[in-house]
Enzyme design. Sequence first.
Site, mmCIF file in Angstrom:
data_model
loop_
_atom_site.group_PDB
_atom_site.id
_atom_site.type_symbol
_atom_site.label_atom_id
_atom_site.label_comp_id
_atom_site.label_asym_id
_atom_site.label_seq_id
_atom_site.Cartn_x
_atom_site.Cartn_y
_atom_site.Cartn_z
ATOM 1 N N ARG A 22 0.852 -1.190 0.000
ATOM 2 C CA ARG A 22 0.000 0.000 0.000
ATOM 3 C C ARG A 22 0.893 1.248 0.000
ATOM 4 N NH1 ARG A 22 0.042 -2.196 5.098
ATOM 5 N NH2 ARG A 22 0.492 -0.794 6.862
ATOM 6 N N TRP A 63 5.975 23.600 -42.165
ATOM 7 C CA TRP A 63 6.185 24.308 -40.897
ATOM 8 C C TRP A 63 4.990 24.141 -39.976
ATOM 9 C CZ3 TRP A 63 3.731 27.754 -37.836
ATOM 10 C CH2 TRP A 63 4.480 28.378 -36.815
ATOM 11 N N TYR A 92 4.822 22.129 -36.438
ATOM 12 C CA TYR A 92 4.516 22.881 -35.222
ATOM 13 C C TYR A 92 3.302 22.286 -34.510
ATOM 14 C CZ TYR A 92 3.360 26.778 -32.130
ATOM 15 O OH TYR A 92 3.068 27.544 -31.020
ATOM 16 N N ASP A 117 11.870 28.026 -40.158
ATOM 17 C CA ASP A 117 11.342 29.023 -39.230
ATOM 18 C C ASP A 117 12.299 30.215 -39.117
ATOM 19 O OD1 ASP A 117 9.406 29.630 -36.860
ATOM 20 O OD2 ASP A 117 11.414 29.832 -36.003
#
Length: 487
Positions: free
Chosen positions: A63, A429, A433, A449
Amino acid sequence: MKETDSALYEAFKAKDIRFDGRFFVGISSTKIYCRPVCRAKQPKKENCTFFSTAAAAEQAGYRPCLLCRPELAPGASVTDASSVLARKAAKLLEENCGTGQSLETLAGKLGCTARHLRRVFAEEYHVTPVQYLQTCRLLLAKSLLTDTKLSVLDAAMAAGFGSLRRFNDLFQKRYHLSPTALRKSAADGAIQTSEITVQLGYHPPYRWEEMLKFLSLRAISGVEKTENGTYMRTVRLADKSGAWRGGWISVKDHPKKHTLSVTLSDTLAPVLTQVLTRVKRLFDLYCEPEVVYETLQTMDKVKPGICVPGLRLPGCFDAFETAVRAILGQQITVRAASMLAGRIAEACGTPVETGIEGLTHTFPRPEDILFLENTVEEALGTLGVTAARSRCIAALAKALNNGEIELDGCMDPETEMKKLMQIKGIGSWTANYIAMRTMEWPDAFLETDSGVKHALPGYSPRELLAISEQWKPWRSYATMNLWNSLS
């Protein structure tokens, strides 16, 4: 003892935080299992048994420790391709443990049969999906009883149990302690308030300021905001009965405890598991920064000081919202894209009462866009969105609504990226992304980018792509390092 067990015991003895969440220690003398960072009296080596998951420890009859609280242990990132399916399944189980979805339904989302999923899951976690799900529910309920003022009944329901009797029986059987007794010792029998706060663990270090700055620059007006080191947003999710639940959340960092504190309105209690899973995804809590840094420190050979340990990959809370924000951001400034997204939220989203200044609406869902009174082109055009981008958003909404494209929880990001690029207006791109933010894809690289090119001037996109090969499979994190270096 086995050689591996001896090594794990040394890690347990050292209380090394890098091992937190990667294994658990069952102690035979107390029948309690702990995190490797537990500060309780060190047990003898011969009394320790090591488990890869909390579920495996509980199935062996242990536990959870009330001191180190295994429910707060951070998760593990996906670094081994052979375990992707099992780990995706584990995340889906955590997110949907309150919805009552069957294993067959979850397997269908992952593109496999339930039988195959059971086999792969057992190989990875040494327990069945059902056993793992039970542990997820129990640990979440334990956290709610310890950290919140929810009643025992509300805690059980929020954790996904169908009945209080079933919850009490399983809790008593596993932990040899009644939920009521834990509640009295932890919260002194307090009653529920209008807020719920839950702690989520992570592997340190965590560059919280960089994460918050990234989200702040892209915050959608009316939907999200950052203030005094805290991220806040509106939420609208469907519970297991299909009813919509609206409210708000706020998230802040507790660096000394290595946790994020998530506070949400009590209206979101029925969708708590969904909220917490989305927060983990947004703030990349499964990341193991030491593993990422080990590969990316070679970036310093290209540009000294560019690689920072503890960097996280900003994910998303709502995949459609983030994807639309990416489409709007093509060839315009970050601020302009956020402004357009805010207009869409106000015009097409759902109003939400939050009591927080600046948080007024949730972002529309794909079906909200498709069912606009006018055509999408006309409706969004009045908000300043170009016709081409309006058509692109409509096409994405249709693909998501029909199940043709899967963003969050997808098994094969590269396949989904190819599908995205079939939509007119989504190029390489944007697809990369979106995969980086919504699919938890760690290996996206945006060689075209402008920010990447400014961070590493003098290289062509082809040369940048070639350089990035050495940063696999963490090129999304490499991209973040490059962007952050500009500030």
